[in-house]
Design a protein around this motif. Structure first.
Motif, short mmCIF file in Angstrom:
data_model
loop_
_atom_site.label_atom_id
_atom_site.label_comp_id
_atom_site.label_asym_id
_atom_site.label_seq_id
_atom_site.Cartn_x
_atom_site.Cartn_y
_atom_site.Cartn_z
N GLY A 142 26.20 -52.87 8.89
CA GLY A 142 27.32 -53.09 7.97
C GLY A 142 26.89 -53.11 6.52
O GLY A 142 27.53 -52.48 5.66
N GLU A 143 25.80 -53.84 6.20
CA GLU A 143 25.32 -53.92 4.82
C GLU A 143 24.84 -52.55 4.32
O GLU A 143 25.13 -52.16 3.17
CB GLU A 143 24.18 -54.94 4.72
N CYS A 144 24.13 -51.83 5.18
CA CYS A 144 23.63 -50.51 4.77
C CYS A 144 24.80 -49.54 4.52
O CYS A 144 24.79 -48.78 3.53
CB CYS A 144 22.69 -49.95 5.83
N ASN A 166 15.57 -49.51 -5.85
CA ASN A 166 16.70 -50.43 -5.69
C ASN A 166 16.75 -51.15 -4.33
O ASN A 166 17.68 -51.90 -4.06
CB ASN A 166 18.02 -49.69 -5.91
N TRP A 167 15.75 -50.94 -3.44
CA TRP A 167 15.81 -51.53 -2.10
C TRP A 167 15.77 -53.06 -2.09
O TRP A 167 16.33 -53.67 -1.16
CB TRP A 167 14.69 -50.98 -1.21
N PRO A 168 15.13 -53.75 -3.09
CA PRO A 168 15.11 -55.24 -3.00
C PRO A 168 16.49 -55.86 -2.95
O PRO A 168 16.69 -56.88 -2.28
CB PRO A 168 14.34 -55.65 -4.25
N LEU A 169 17.47 -55.30 -3.67
CA LEU A 169 18.78 -55.92 -3.71
C LEU A 169 19.49 -55.84 -2.35
O LEU A 169 19.95 -56.88 -1.84
CB LEU A 169 19.65 -55.27 -4.79
N PRO A 170 19.60 -54.66 -1.71
CA PRO A 170 20.22 -54.65 -0.38
C PRO A 170 19.43 -55.47 0.64
O PRO A 170 20.02 -56.09 1.53
CB PRO A 170 20.27 -53.17 -0.01
N PHE A 171 18.09 -55.48 0.49
CA PHE A 171 17.28 -56.28 1.41
C PHE A 171 17.62 -57.77 1.25
O PHE A 171 17.77 -58.49 2.25
CB PHE A 171 15.80 -56.03 1.13
N PHE A 172 17.73 -58.22 0.01
CA PHE A 172 18.08 -59.62 -0.24
C PHE A 172 19.46 -59.94 0.33
O PHE A 172 19.68 -61.01 0.92
CB PHE A 172 18.06 -59.90 -1.74
N MET A 173 20.40 -59.02 0.16
CA MET A 173 21.75 -59.24 0.68
C MET A 173 21.74 -59.36 2.21
O MET A 173 22.42 -60.22 2.78
CB MET A 173 22.67 -58.08 0.25
N ILE A 174 20.93 -58.51 2.85
CA ILE A 174 20.83 -58.57 4.32
C ILE A 174 20.22 -59.90 4.76
O ILE A 174 20.71 -60.56 5.67
CB ILE A 174 20.00 -57.38 4.85
N THR A 190 22.69 -62.80 4.29
CA THR A 190 23.75 -62.80 5.31
C THR A 190 23.21 -63.23 6.66
O THR A 190 23.86 -64.00 7.39
CB THR A 190 24.37 -61.40 5.42
N LEU A 191 21.99 -62.75 7.01
CA LEU A 191 21.40 -63.14 8.29
C LEU A 191 21.11 -64.64 8.33
O LEU A 191 21.22 -65.28 9.38
CB LEU A 191 20.13 -62.34 8.55
N ASN A 192 20.71 -65.20 7.19
CA ASN A 192 20.46 -66.64 7.16
C ASN A 192 21.74 -67.43 7.42
O ASN A 192 21.71 -68.50 8.01
CB ASN A 192 19.87 -67.05 5.80
N LEU A 193 22.88 -66.91 6.97
CA LEU A 193 24.15 -67.57 7.24
C LEU A 193 24.39 -67.69 8.74
O LEU A 193 24.84 -68.73 9.24
CB LEU A 193 25.30 -66.79 6.60
N PHE A 194 24.05 -66.61 9.46
CA PHE A 194 24.31 -66.60 10.89
C PHE A 194 23.20 -67.26 11.71
O PHE A 194 23.48 -67.96 12.68
CB PHE A 194 24.51 -65.15 11.37
#
Length: 412
Positions: free
Chosen positions: A54-56, A70-78, A81-85
């Motif tokens: 979904g994030e990708c 730019n990969w650090p930003l999507p990686f951080f977002m993933i 989100t995973l930490n939330l779950f």
């Protein structure tokens, strides 16, 4: 960061970064059973896949390609989100979060045995006390600090009837034979759900009860003679002896007047209660509903751990008249107090909804020959008359000695 200590910073790292998953998983692994673990893993992999995909997809649609710059930003977002779950932030509970069941102590909601950790070879979870009070409370059959048998106390409508199912379900994970003696069949505790179950012998007639207890007593004496070799009895077949309210009274008063077939049973039960626990022979007794906790003879009380369901008992006051004696713990279904070493623990005892006959028999069939031989011997010993295999009996017919089975075939 000036006001944050290294310990606090480490706690933040452990809670909110991806390596916290490892800590959560290890804690959950010790707490959960195989069913819960499997459910969590399936849910975890599904969430992981959904978040990453979904994030990708969102990033590719909204921003464009994921590049080296730019990969650090999507990686951080993933990761966020995973930490939330997986770990949970603030009031959000993660996938591997250990729930706090303190609320069940004030609720009639049952706690299924499938929602606590699996029983071990010589121990099982008796109840859940909630995180604040230490979580699981374990029974260890061979523990040197728990050298008690178990007496179930309390009212009949609060879940005490299911306790025997929990004990049997959690005991047959290793070689076990159970005897269930029901002297008062017209009322009180009933063991009829287990009649005909392999590995369990249910007896109701007086002479059969006497023989069952006599058989257990003989095993105790055999194991007692090996006392100089502890390993030979600590690792022996576990024997559970369930006795109903009338037999519990006889145990406390072995000199009471009884039918001739039960004359020596009180004394045998007394010795089993005081000495047999060390030899992997355990008594699970049921107290009459009018008996409260710590109401046994002082010399016996030290050998029994009371498992106290809610009760209300009418008692006579010392100054005259009558009063009401109620349990101090909450009067909810399957909530019980357990006394041990002068301390009391309140817990929700797991419920086994139906007699686990098929499961017990499948476990029993997997045990070695020694267990099956002992069970066969016990069945023979508890039978109505002196047991003798039919093929070995001989009778005289027309002056000729033949086997009884052969004569019966000819007569047929």
């Amino acid at each position: 960061m000036a006001g944050i200590t290294a310990k606090q910073f480490g706690h933040l790292l452990t809670r909110y970064f991806f390596f916290a998953w490892v800590e959560q998983i290890l804690v959950y692994w010790k707490w959960a059973n195989r069913l819960q673990w499997r459910r969590a893993c399936v849910k975890g992999f599904a969430v992981l896949l959904a978040v990453v995909v979904g994030e990708c997809c969102w990033w590719l649609a909204a921003v464009g390609q994921i590049t080296i710059s730019n990969w650090p930003l999507p990686f951080f977002m993933i990761m966020f989100t995973l930490n939330l779950f997986f770990v949970g932030i603030f009031q959000f509970y993660g996938i591997f979060h250990v729930p706090d069941r303190i609320g069940l102590l004030h609720s009639n909601e049952p706690l299924s045995f499938t929602e606590v950790v699996d029983p071990q070879k010589n121990s099982f979870v008796l109840g859940d006390r909630g995180k604040e009070h230490g979580g699981y409370y374990w029974i260890d059959w061979l523990s040197p600090t728990q050298e008690q048998h178990y007496r179930v106390v309390g009212g009949l409508g609060y879940g005490r009837n299911e306790f025997k199912r929990l004990v049997l379900r959690n005991s047959f994970v290793s070689p076990t034979i159970a005897f269930m003696c029901d002297w008062t069949t017209g009322g009180g505790e009933s063991f009829r759900d287990f009649i005909g179950t392999k590995g369990i012998i249910v007896v109701e007639a007086q002479h059969q009860i006497a023989k069952a207890i006599d058989f257990v007593y003989d095993i105790y004496q055999d194991r007692y003679s090996l006392r100089s070799k502890p390993d030979q009895y600590d690792n022996s077949i576990r024997i559970l002896l369930f006795i109903d309210e009338s037999l519990m009274e006889l145990l406390e008063h072995p000199d009471a007047e009884t039918p001739s077939s039960m004359t020596k049973i009180g004394a045998q039960l007394m010795e089993l209660a005081t000495n047999a626990k060390n030899h992997n022979i355990h008594i699970i007794a049921y107290a009459p509903p009018h008996r409260g906790p710590n109401s046994m003879r002082a010399d016996l009380q030290a050998h029994f751990k009371d498992i106290i369901y809610s009760f209300t008992i009418r008692v006579e006051k010392p100054e005259g008249g009558f009063g009401v004696w109620r349990s101090q713990h909450p009067a909810f279904y399957s909530v019980a107090a357990v006394t041990h070493q002068h301390e009391t623990y309140i817990m929700k005892i797991p419920t086994v909804a139906e007699a686990p006959k098929e499961w017990i028999e499948s476990q029993f069939n997997s045990f070695d020959e020694a267990v099956h031989d002992m069970y066969s011997d016990a069945l023979r010993h508890c039978s109505k008359g002196k047991y003798e295999a039919r093929e070995k009996r001989e009778i005289v017919v027309a002056g000729e000695t033949i086997k009884a089975t052969e004569w019966q075939k000819e007569a047929a």
